[in-house]
Enzyme design. Structure first.
Site, PDB file in Angstrom:
ATOM      1  N   LYS A 114      23.670 -11.858 -33.922  1.00 42.29           N
ATOM      2  CA  LYS A 114      24.860 -12.659 -33.659  1.00 42.29           C
ATOM      3  C   LYS A 114      25.058 -12.924 -32.176  1.00 42.29           C
ATOM      4  O   LYS A 114      25.577 -13.962 -31.786  1.00 42.29           O
ATOM      5  CB  LYS A 114      26.108 -11.983 -34.238  1.00 42.29           C
ATOM      6  N   LYS A 197      18.289 -15.737 -47.674  1.00 37.39           N
ATOM      7  CA  LYS A 197      19.463 -15.409 -48.475  1.00 37.39           C
ATOM      8  C   LYS A 197      20.359 -16.628 -48.666  1.00 37.39           C
ATOM      9  O   LYS A 197      20.495 -17.429 -47.749  1.00 37.39           O
ATOM     10  CB  LYS A 197      20.286 -14.352 -47.726  1.00 37.39           C
ATOM     11  N   LYS A 200      26.620 -18.809 -46.540  1.00 35.21           N
ATOM     12  CA  LYS A 200      27.680 -19.791 -46.350  1.00 35.21           C
ATOM     13  C   LYS A 200      27.475 -20.585 -45.082  1.00 35.21           C
ATOM     14  O   LYS A 200      28.098 -21.616 -44.883  1.00 35.21           O
ATOM     15  CB  LYS A 200      29.063 -19.124 -46.365  1.00 35.21           C
TER      16      LYS A 200
END
Ligand code: TRP
Length: 334
Positions: A114, A197, A200
């Site tokens: 991140k 994966k 969103k």
């Protein structure tokens, strides 16, 4: 007896991966005989560790709560709470921060992902996120935490923090948390790339089924899902090296509550178009009632807030007493 806790961040909308990989399991845990209590949180303090829109934060928080309820979390049995409404999370985090080495936080792979290249500019909130996560869990003395694979490292750290606390201040005070890895059988991958994966944040909306998608959209997305040029595999061996086929079969098995072997028997050797039609049918049948309930709830914000206030109250009683005991053990004045 087990005390279950898990949480989701109110960022974007939920998708099929969140439902099959997490929520569906959380619902089942409510019924297990050795589970004494379930707490499910919407962790909004985590959601602000990266740039976010202040005008949608509250709405997203209610959306996650609505999805919990619509998906089958029963507010009468389980506490559905909002992290920011329970100040004990942040207070316990500070105490834990004093017993967490920076070097350990630097090794967290999610932080590295991140923060990106310029980690000097990453915020302290993002860096210390796993300490808050440890507090989320331990402020309730939760024993079992259902999470996906990607959270295993954070749980390991939470376990170490509990161990450090116990060694310094009171042997056996915090439970040594057990991860319940729920993702394994139901790891839902992108419909466009079986090695990624379902997420969103992925660019293409066709890569995921959102819990708010209507029947037409669901049918279309499955129809467009990536496959390979062979017929549907008929055995576990034939599934090897075919991540897209595996993903569609996994989703089907999970939605239908069937074993993989049964699904292979049902669709093996057929064309993918048949599997996709079957998937669309079952996905619509399973998701439509949830979606409908979610949108009804979202039209009745007062009802969601009532559930949350009741959950917050239940959670806060536990959190307040654990924090008080913690401070006492650490030698605070009161
Ligand atoms: N970090 C988790 C995620 O991003 C969310 C989370 C925060 C969590 N606190 C938690 C999960 C406590 C389980 C227990 O998915």
């Amino acid at each position: 007896m087990k005390r279950i806790l898990s949480c989701m961040q109110p960022t974007n909308n939920l998708h099929l991966g969140n439902y099959l990989g997490a929520l569906k399991n959380w619902v089942h845990l409510q019924d297990e005989p050795d589970v004494e209590e379930c707490l499910y949180g919407v962790v909004d303090l985590h959601a602000i560790t990266q740039p976010y829109d202040k005008d949608v934060l509250a709405r997203s928080t209610r959306e996650i709560a609505a999805a919990y309820i619509a998906g089958g979390i029963d507010p009468k049995r389980s506490a559905i709470f909002v992290q920011s409404a329970i100040p004990e999370h942040s207070q316990l985090m500070w105490l834990f921060a004093t017993m967490t080495q920076m070097g350990k936080l630097e090794r967290m792979t999610q932080f590295k992902d991140k923060a990106g290249k310029n980690s000097e500019r990453a915020g302290l909130g993002l860096f210390s996120y796993p300490v808050l996560m440890a507090a989320d869990i331990l402020v309730y003395k939760a024993t079992h935490v259902p999470v996906g694979d990607d959270q295993k490292q954070h749980l390991e750290l939470a376990r170490e923090i509990a161990g450090t606390f116990n060694a310094r201040y009171g042997e056996g005070f915090f439970p040594l948390i057990e991860p319940v890895i729920t993702g394994a059988a139901t790891r839902v991958m992108s419909l466009k790339d079986g090695s990624q994966k379902m997420s969103k944040s992925a660019e293409s909306d066709n890569s995921r089924i959102n819990l708010t998608d209507d029947a037409d959209v669901i049918v279309k997305k499955f129809r467009k899902a990536k496959t390979d040029s062979h017929p549907v595999p008929a055995t576990l061996e034939e599934m090897e090296g075919r991540p897209e086929a595996r993903n569609l079969l996994t989703i089907y098995a999970s939605l239908a509550d069937k074993d993989m072997q049964d699904v292979l028997n049902e669709f093996g050797g057929k064309q993918f178009s048949e599997l996709k039609q079957g998937l669309a049918d079952i996905a619509v049948a399973r998701l439509a009632p949830i979606t409908a309930r979610m949108s009804r709830l979202l039209d009745d914000v007062a009802e969601i807030d009532r559930v949350l206030e009741q959950g917050n109250e239940k959670a806060r009683v536990i959190a307040a007493s654990v924090l008080a005991e913690t401070k006492h053990l650490m030698g605070f004045w009161k």
